[in-house]
Design a protein around this motif. Structure first.
Motif, PDB file in Angstrom:
ATOM      1  N   ASP A   1      12.306   3.036  10.776  1.00 52.45           N
ATOM      2  CA  ASP A   1      12.697   4.116   9.894  1.00 52.45           C
ATOM      3  C   ASP A   1      14.234   4.334   9.374  1.00 52.45           C
ATOM      4  OD1 ASP A   1      12.309   6.354   8.321  1.00 52.45           O
ATOM      5  OD2 ASP A   1      11.901   7.754  10.169  1.00 52.45           O
ATOM      6  N   ASN A   2      14.777   3.490   8.306  1.00 55.02           N
ATOM      7  CA  ASN A   2      13.819   2.833   7.268  1.00 55.02           C
ATOM      8  C   ASN A   2      14.372   1.763   7.209  1.00 55.02           C
ATOM      9  OD1 ASN A   2      11.844   2.940   5.474  1.00 55.02           O
ATOM     10  ND2 ASN A   2      13.495   3.561   3.789  1.00 55.02           N
ATOM     11  N   GLY A   3      14.678   0.937   8.217  1.00 55.18           N
ATOM     12  CA  GLY A   3      15.334  -0.516   7.781  1.00 55.18           C
ATOM     13  C   GLY A   3      13.939  -1.327   7.177  1.00 55.18           C
ATOM     14  N   THR A   4      12.883  -1.124   7.593  1.00 53.53           N
ATOM     15  CA  THR A   4      11.654  -1.930   6.988  1.00 53.53           C
ATOM     16  C   THR A   4      11.441  -1.441   5.644  1.00 53.53           C
ATOM     17  OG1 THR A   4       9.969  -0.146   7.900  1.00 53.53           O
ATOM     18  CG2 THR A   4      10.425  -2.268   9.088  1.00 53.53           C
ATOM     19  N   GLY A   5      11.532  -0.493   5.249  1.00 49.81           N
ATOM     20  CA  GLY A   5      11.246   0.301   3.895  1.00 49.81           C
ATOM     21  C   GLY A   5      12.729  -0.294   2.939  1.00 49.81           C
ATOM     22  N   LEU A   6      13.842  -0.301   3.450  1.00 47.63           N
ATOM     23  CA  LEU A   6      14.852  -0.833   2.662  1.00 47.63           C
ATOM     24  C   LEU A   6      14.756  -2.361   2.337  1.00 47.63           C
ATOM     25  CD1 LEU A   6      17.244   0.216   1.375  1.00 47.63           C
ATOM     26  CD2 LEU A   6      18.685  -0.457   3.252  1.00 47.63           C
ATOM     27  N   ALA A   7      14.203  -2.936   3.478  1.00 47.39           N
ATOM     28  CA  ALA A   7      14.029  -4.512   3.369  1.00 47.39           C
ATOM     29  C   ALA A   7      12.826  -4.652   2.303  1.00 47.39           C
ATOM     30  CB  ALA A   7      13.691  -5.129   4.900  1.00 47.39           C
ATOM     31  N   SER A   8      11.943  -4.080   2.375  1.00 51.91           N
ATOM     32  CA  SER A   8      10.782  -4.030   1.310  1.00 51.91           C
ATOM     33  C   SER A   8      11.385  -3.900   0.236  1.00 51.91           C
ATOM     34  CB  SER A   8       9.749  -2.930   1.674  1.00 51.91           C
ATOM     35  OG  SER A   8       9.408  -3.478   2.969  1.00 51.91           O
TER      36      SER A   8
ATOM     37  N   THR B   1       4.776  -0.452   9.044  1.00 52.74           N
ATOM     38  CA  THR B   1       4.476  -0.872  10.395  1.00 52.74           C
ATOM     39  C   THR B   1       4.753  -2.305  10.886  1.00 52.74           C
ATOM     40  OG1 THR B   1       2.179  -1.194   9.535  1.00 52.74           O
ATOM     41  CG2 THR B   1       2.711   0.808  11.037  1.00 52.74           C
ATOM     42  N   THR B   2       5.097  -2.697  12.040  1.00 51.71           N
ATOM     43  CA  THR B   2       5.658  -4.054  12.434  1.00 51.71           C
ATOM     44  C   THR B   2       4.623  -4.637  13.439  1.00 51.71           C
ATOM     45  OG1 THR B   2       6.663  -3.068  14.058  1.00 51.71           O
ATOM     46  CG2 THR B   2       7.820  -3.221  12.021  1.00 51.71           C
ATOM     47  N   ASN B   3       3.192  -4.272  13.259  1.00 50.79           N
ATOM     48  CA  ASN B   3       2.263  -4.658  14.185  1.00 50.79           C
ATOM     49  C   ASN B   3       1.247  -5.603  13.548  1.00 50.79           C
ATOM     50  OD1 ASN B   3       0.852  -2.916  12.518  1.00 50.79           O
ATOM     51  ND2 ASN B   3       0.243  -1.585  14.260  1.00 50.79           N
ATOM     52  N   GLY B   4       1.482  -6.342  12.472  1.00 55.17           N
ATOM     53  CA  GLY B   4       0.650  -7.330  12.111  1.00 55.17           C
ATOM     54  C   GLY B   4      -0.171  -7.022  10.869  1.00 55.17           C
ATOM     55  N   ARG B   5      -1.126  -7.811  10.670  1.00 55.27           N
ATOM     56  CA  ARG B   5      -2.060  -7.612   9.261  1.00 55.27           C
ATOM     57  C   ARG B   5      -3.024  -6.667   9.608  1.00 55.27           C
ATOM     58  NH1 ARG B   5      -4.967 -12.214   8.807  1.00 55.27           N
ATOM     59  NH2 ARG B   5      -5.422 -11.682   6.735  1.00 55.27           N
ATOM     60  N   ALA B   6      -3.598  -6.097   8.602  1.00 59.17           N
ATOM     61  CA  ALA B   6      -4.507  -5.016   8.911  1.00 59.17           C
ATOM     62  C   ALA B   6      -5.739  -5.324   7.672  1.00 59.17           C
ATOM     63  CB  ALA B   6      -4.248  -3.697   8.715  1.00 59.17           C
ATOM     64  N   LYS B   7      -6.873  -4.712   7.995  1.00 56.00           N
ATOM     65  CA  LYS B   7      -7.857  -4.686   7.059  1.00 56.00           C
ATOM     66  C   LYS B   7      -7.852  -3.614   5.890  1.00 56.00           C
ATOM     67  CE  LYS B   7     -10.758  -6.431  10.949  1.00 56.00           C
ATOM     68  NZ  LYS B   7     -11.820  -5.879  11.823  1.00 56.00           N
TER      69      LYS B   7
ATOM     70  N   ALA C   1       3.908   9.736  -8.064  1.00 61.22           N
ATOM     71  CA  ALA C   1       4.534   9.134  -7.210  1.00 61.22           C
ATOM     72  C   ALA C   1       3.819   9.077  -5.670  1.00 61.22           C
ATOM     73  CB  ALA C   1       6.147   9.914  -6.736  1.00 61.22           C
ATOM     74  N   MET C   2       4.188   7.931  -4.938  1.00 55.78           N
ATOM     75  CA  MET C   2       3.603   7.894  -3.860  1.00 55.78           C
ATOM     76  C   MET C   2       4.230   7.038  -2.654  1.00 55.78           C
ATOM     77  SD  MET C   2       0.353   5.138  -4.251  1.00 55.78           S
ATOM     78  CE  MET C   2      -0.087   5.488  -2.638  1.00 55.78           C
ATOM     79  N   SER C   3       4.145   7.148  -1.526  1.00 53.84           N
ATOM     80  CA  SER C   3       4.951   6.278  -0.469  1.00 53.84           C
ATOM     81  C   SER C   3       4.020   5.597   0.392  1.00 53.84           C
ATOM     82  CB  SER C   3       5.351   7.318   0.435  1.00 53.84           C
ATOM     83  OG  SER C   3       6.829   7.648  -0.085  1.00 53.84           O
ATOM     84  N   PHE C   4       4.462   4.294   0.735  1.00 52.84           N
ATOM     85  CA  PHE C   4       3.948   3.579   1.610  1.00 52.84           C
ATOM     86  C   PHE C   4       4.401   3.627   2.829  1.00 52.84           C
ATOM     87  CE2 PHE C   4       3.134   2.289  -2.950  1.00 52.84           C
ATOM     88  CZ  PHE C   4       1.616   2.091  -2.846  1.00 52.84           C
ATOM     89  N   GLY C   5       3.851   3.784   4.126  1.00 51.11           N
ATOM     90  CA  GLY C   5       4.522   3.746   5.452  1.00 51.11           C
ATOM     91  C   GLY C   5       3.385   3.765   6.621  1.00 51.11           C
ATOM     92  N   LEU C   6       4.285   3.889   7.636  1.00 52.96           N
ATOM     93  CA  LEU C   6       3.394   3.714   8.800  1.00 52.96           C
ATOM     94  C   LEU C   6       2.351   4.906   8.998  1.00 52.96           C
ATOM     95  CD1 LEU C   6       4.357   6.132  11.029  1.00 52.96           C
ATOM     96  CD2 LEU C   6       6.218   4.437  11.162  1.00 52.96           C
TER      97      LEU C   6
ATOM     98  N   GLY D   1       1.659  -8.132   8.237  1.00 52.85           N
ATOM     99  CA  GLY D   1       1.143  -6.835   7.517  1.00 52.85           C
ATOM    100  C   GLY D   1       1.937  -6.473   6.465  1.00 52.85           C
ATOM    101  N   ILE D   2       3.408  -6.200   6.929  1.00 51.97           N
ATOM    102  CA  ILE D   2       4.261  -5.728   5.800  1.00 51.97           C
ATOM    103  C   ILE D   2       4.366  -6.573   4.628  1.00 51.97           C
ATOM    104  CG2 ILE D   2       6.624  -5.270   5.371  1.00 51.97           C
ATOM    105  CD1 ILE D   2       7.073  -4.391   8.105  1.00 51.97           C
ATOM    106  N   ALA D   3       4.241  -8.038   4.916  1.00 54.06           N
ATOM    107  CA  ALA D   3       4.179  -8.886   3.632  1.00 54.06           C
ATOM    108  C   ALA D   3       3.017  -8.756   2.742  1.00 54.06           C
ATOM    109  CB  ALA D   3       4.232 -10.423   4.139  1.00 54.06           C
ATOM    110  N   GLU D   4       1.970  -8.583   3.188  1.00 53.82           N
ATOM    111  CA  GLU D   4       0.746  -8.324   2.528  1.00 53.82           C
ATOM    112  C   GLU D   4       0.881  -6.932   1.806  1.00 53.82           C
ATOM    113  OE1 GLU D   4      -2.701  -8.522   4.707  1.00 53.82           O
ATOM    114  OE2 GLU D   4      -2.640 -10.859   4.810  1.00 53.82           O
TER     115      GLU D   4
END
Length: 239
Positions: A36-43, A100-106, A159-164, A205-208
């Motif tokens: 919060d929020n390195g993953t968001g900025l990287a995205s 999230t940094t815990n892998g792919r999700a359905k 507008a909307m957000s994508f996050g954990l 999961g983030i990549a997808e």
């Protein structure tokens, strides 16, 4: 944009965290904000890289790294008051905040339910990719009102957000594993010095998810579509 340069699709993420503060039990006082929020900025940066390599879109595309989210959404509020592109001609805002940094999700869920057609779009893109869209599982947390997209929503921009969230039905471990990760993160790392990068992160999961957001945003930037708020939304009249 090559066709409608005065219209815009905005991607955003906040680049700030809490900096240096009270030390934890280990004496660490640096609040890294890796999730919060390195993953968001990287995205945000990755979507910008993809867009830069793509053909010029019909609409303009803005990549906005805002400050002071952690102290009241101040950066995004400032942009909403002094936009580079008029808000009535801003088609949508897609915000990244702590993925999230815990892998792919359905499944994929929004960062707070917003009663906006963008959520319907996400559901359609997810379905096409064999994924399921699920509403925010914790509406009582009011997450829709706690990230930078809200500054635009108040001004009427879809507008909307994508996050954990705690609803990730993980490919490995299912919903139980997703909920366990979320609870551990909130209890042990959220807004604490322990929110640090770790070599055991699974970023698949983030990549997808980010790929889905990029495809949706790119299609919107190359269209004449205008997302809207659903009937009954408090933001529809503002728009």
């Amino acid at each position: 944009g090559k066709k409608h340069a005065d219209e815009a699709v905005v991607y955003s993420a906040h680049g700030d965290h809490l900096g240096v503060g009270e030390p934890d039990a280990k004496g660490d006082k640096i609040y890294n904000g890796a999730v919060d929020n390195g993953t968001g900025l990287a995205s945000l940066l990755e979507v910008a890289r993809l867009q830069a390599k793509a053909p010029q879109p019909a609409r303009s595309v803005v990549f906005l790294s805002v400050t002071s989210e952690e102290t009241g959404l101040l950066g995004s509020m400032y942009y909403a008051a002094h936009p580079l592109y008029p808000l009535p001609k801003t088609a949508a805002v897609l915000n990244f905040d702590a993925l999230t940094t815990n892998g792919r999700a359905k499944n994929i869920s929004p960062f707070g339910n917003g009663d906006v057609s963008l959520e319907d779009d996400v559901a359609n893109y997810a379905k096409a990719e064999g994924c399921v869209f699920t509403p925010d599982p914790k509406p009582e947390a009011g997450l829709f009102y706690r990230s930078d997209h809200f500054s635009f929503a108040k001004a009427g921009v879809p507008a909307m957000s994508f996050g954990l969230d705690g609803a990730r039905d993980l490919v490995k471990g299912g919903r139980q594993a997703g909920e366990a990760w979320y609870k551990t993160y909130v209890a042990e790392r959220y807004h604490q010095p322990a929110d640090e990068w770790s070599a055991d992160w699974d970023l698949s999961g983030i990549a997808e998810d980010v790929g889905l957001v990029y495809r949706m945003g790119s299609d919107l930037a190359n269209s004449d579509k205008w997302p809207d708020w659903h009937d009954g939304s408090e933001f529809k009249k503002v728009r």
